[in-house]
Write a protein that holds these residues in place. Structure first.
Motif, short mmCIF file in Angstrom:
data_model
loop_
_atom_site.label_atom_id
_atom_site.label_comp_id
_atom_site.label_asym_id
_atom_site.label_seq_id
_atom_site.Cartn_x
_atom_site.Cartn_y
_atom_site.Cartn_z
N GLN A 80 -32.47 -39.32 -44.17
CA GLN A 80 -33.42 -40.41 -43.96
C GLN A 80 -34.63 -39.98 -43.15
O GLN A 80 -35.51 -40.79 -42.87
CB GLN A 80 -32.71 -41.57 -43.23
CG GLN A 80 -31.55 -42.15 -44.00
CD GLN A 80 -31.97 -42.69 -45.35
OE1 GLN A 80 -32.96 -43.42 -45.45
NE2 GLN A 80 -31.24 -42.35 -46.39
N LEU A 81 -34.68 -38.72 -42.75
CA LEU A 81 -35.79 -38.21 -41.94
C LEU A 81 -37.09 -38.25 -42.73
O LEU A 81 -37.16 -37.76 -43.86
CB LEU A 81 -35.49 -36.77 -41.50
CG LEU A 81 -36.44 -36.12 -40.51
CD1 LEU A 81 -36.45 -36.88 -39.19
CD2 LEU A 81 -36.02 -34.68 -40.26
N THR A 82 -38.12 -38.85 -42.15
CA THR A 82 -39.41 -38.93 -42.82
C THR A 82 -40.23 -37.68 -42.51
O THR A 82 -39.90 -36.90 -41.61
CB THR A 82 -40.21 -40.15 -42.34
OG1 THR A 82 -40.49 -40.00 -40.95
CG2 THR A 82 -39.45 -41.44 -42.60
N LEU A 83 -41.29 -37.53 -43.24
CA LEU A 83 -42.20 -36.40 -43.02
C LEU A 83 -42.79 -36.46 -41.62
O LEU A 83 -42.87 -35.45 -40.93
CB LEU A 83 -43.30 -36.44 -44.08
CG LEU A 83 -44.11 -35.19 -44.28
CD1 LEU A 83 -43.23 -34.02 -44.69
CD2 LEU A 83 -45.16 -35.42 -45.34
N PHE A 84 -43.17 -37.65 -41.19
CA PHE A 84 -43.72 -37.81 -39.84
C PHE A 84 -42.65 -37.55 -38.80
O PHE A 84 -42.93 -36.99 -37.73
CB PHE A 84 -44.32 -39.21 -39.66
CG PHE A 84 -45.61 -39.39 -40.40
CD1 PHE A 84 -46.78 -38.83 -39.91
CD2 PHE A 84 -45.66 -40.10 -41.57
CE1 PHE A 84 -47.97 -38.98 -40.59
CE2 PHE A 84 -46.85 -40.26 -42.26
CZ PHE A 84 -48.02 -39.69 -41.76
N GLY A 85 -41.41 -37.95 -39.08
CA GLY A 85 -40.30 -37.68 -38.16
C GLY A 85 -40.06 -36.19 -38.01
O GLY A 85 -39.84 -35.69 -36.90
N LEU A 86 -40.10 -35.48 -39.13
CA LEU A 86 -39.91 -34.03 -39.09
C LEU A 86 -41.05 -33.36 -38.32
O LEU A 86 -40.82 -32.46 -37.51
CB LEU A 86 -39.83 -33.47 -40.51
CG LEU A 86 -39.60 -31.98 -40.64
CD1 LEU A 86 -38.33 -31.54 -39.92
CD2 LEU A 86 -39.53 -31.59 -42.11
N LYS A 87 -42.24 -33.84 -38.55
CA LYS A 87 -43.40 -33.30 -37.82
C LYS A 87 -43.24 -33.53 -36.31
O LYS A 87 -43.53 -32.64 -35.50
CB LYS A 87 -44.68 -33.97 -38.33
CG LYS A 87 -45.93 -33.49 -37.65
CD LYS A 87 -47.16 -34.22 -38.19
CE LYS A 87 -48.34 -33.95 -37.30
NZ LYS A 87 -49.46 -34.82 -37.55
N ALA A 88 -42.74 -34.69 -35.92
CA ALA A 88 -42.52 -35.01 -34.51
C ALA A 88 -41.43 -34.10 -33.91
O ALA A 88 -41.56 -33.63 -32.78
CB ALA A 88 -42.14 -36.48 -34.35
N GLU A 89 -40.36 -33.86 -34.68
CA GLU A 89 -39.30 -32.97 -34.20
C GLU A 89 -39.81 -31.55 -34.01
O GLU A 89 -39.44 -30.86 -33.06
CB GLU A 89 -38.10 -33.00 -35.14
CG GLU A 89 -37.32 -34.29 -35.05
CD GLU A 89 -36.02 -34.24 -35.83
OE1 GLU A 89 -35.54 -33.13 -36.15
OE2 GLU A 89 -35.48 -35.32 -36.12
N LEU A 90 -40.64 -31.11 -34.94
CA LEU A 90 -41.23 -29.77 -34.80
C LEU A 90 -42.13 -29.71 -33.56
O LEU A 90 -42.13 -28.72 -32.84
CB LEU A 90 -42.03 -29.41 -36.06
CG LEU A 90 -41.18 -29.04 -37.28
CD1 LEU A 90 -42.04 -29.06 -38.54
CD2 LEU A 90 -40.53 -27.69 -37.09
N ALA A 91 -42.88 -30.78 -33.32
CA ALA A 91 -43.75 -30.83 -32.13
C ALA A 91 -42.91 -30.77 -30.87
O ALA A 91 -43.31 -30.14 -29.88
CB ALA A 91 -44.60 -32.10 -32.15
N GLY A 92 -41.72 -31.37 -30.90
CA GLY A 92 -40.81 -31.31 -29.77
C GLY A 92 -40.32 -29.89 -29.50
O GLY A 92 -39.95 -29.55 -28.38
N ARG A 93 -40.34 -29.06 -30.51
CA ARG A 93 -39.95 -27.65 -30.37
C ARG A 93 -41.15 -26.76 -30.06
O ARG A 93 -41.04 -25.55 -30.04
CB ARG A 93 -39.29 -27.15 -31.66
CG ARG A 93 -37.96 -27.78 -31.96
CD ARG A 93 -37.45 -27.39 -33.33
NE ARG A 93 -37.38 -25.96 -33.54
CZ ARG A 93 -36.25 -25.24 -33.51
NH1 ARG A 93 -35.10 -25.84 -33.28
NH2 ARG A 93 -36.28 -23.94 -33.73
N GLY A 94 -42.32 -27.39 -29.89
CA GLY A 94 -43.52 -26.62 -29.56
C GLY A 94 -44.29 -26.12 -30.76
O GLY A 94 -45.18 -25.29 -30.65
N VAL A 95 -43.97 -26.63 -31.96
CA VAL A 95 -44.66 -26.22 -33.18
C VAL A 95 -45.62 -27.33 -33.58
O VAL A 95 -45.20 -28.38 -34.07
CB VAL A 95 -43.66 -25.96 -34.33
CG1 VAL A 95 -44.39 -25.49 -35.57
CG2 VAL A 95 -42.61 -24.96 -33.91
N THR A 96 -46.89 -27.13 -33.35
CA THR A 96 -47.90 -28.13 -33.69
C THR A 96 -48.50 -27.79 -35.04
O THR A 96 -49.17 -26.77 -35.19
CB THR A 96 -49.00 -28.16 -32.62
OG1 THR A 96 -48.39 -28.33 -31.34
CG2 THR A 96 -49.97 -29.30 -32.87
#
Length: 120
Positions: A80-96
């Motif tokens: 159920q993870l959205t594209l924006f959700g995945l982007k936010a999780e990546l940002a949480g790992r320091g990947v902008t």
């Protein structure tokens, strides 16, 4: 719009004229190219033995490639993870990265994801 390289035939004729002793300005005038092109082609020929152009443009390194395992794991764990959700999780790992970079990575890898969140 990108320009394309001039033909190798023209480059070879220009370099041959320079090697025959003609100066760069007169060669440039005769063949209708810039003086800097004549100089650069001559330098390339002396350095490599070829007048062929180098590679034009380039490819950017794929930023998300090192995070492939994380992305596939997250999409497997949470369909159920959205594209924006995945982007936010990546940002949480320091990947902008941009929204488009995530989208292109997922498409290229053939992965599936939830396109939009269902809101009650």
């Amino acid at each position: 719009m990108m320009t394309r390289a001039l033909s190798n035939d023209l480059r070879e004729r220009v370099v041959a004229a320079v090697l025959a002793g003609e100066n760069c300005r007169s060669v440039a005038s005769r063949f209708g190219v810039s003086v800097s092109s004549v100089v650069k082609w001559s330098q390339r020929y002396r350095a490599t033995g070829s007048v062929a152009p180098g590679k034009m443009g380039g490819h950017r390194k794929r930023i998300l490639e090192p995070h492939r395992a994380f992305i596939t794991e997250r999409l497997t764990q949470n369909p159920q993870l959205t594209l924006f959700g995945l982007k936010a999780e990546l940002a949480g790992r320091g990947v902008t990265v941009s929204h488009n970079a995530v989208w292109q990575f997922i498409r290229r890898e053939g992965l599936r994801f939830k396109k939009n969140a269902i809101r009650p």
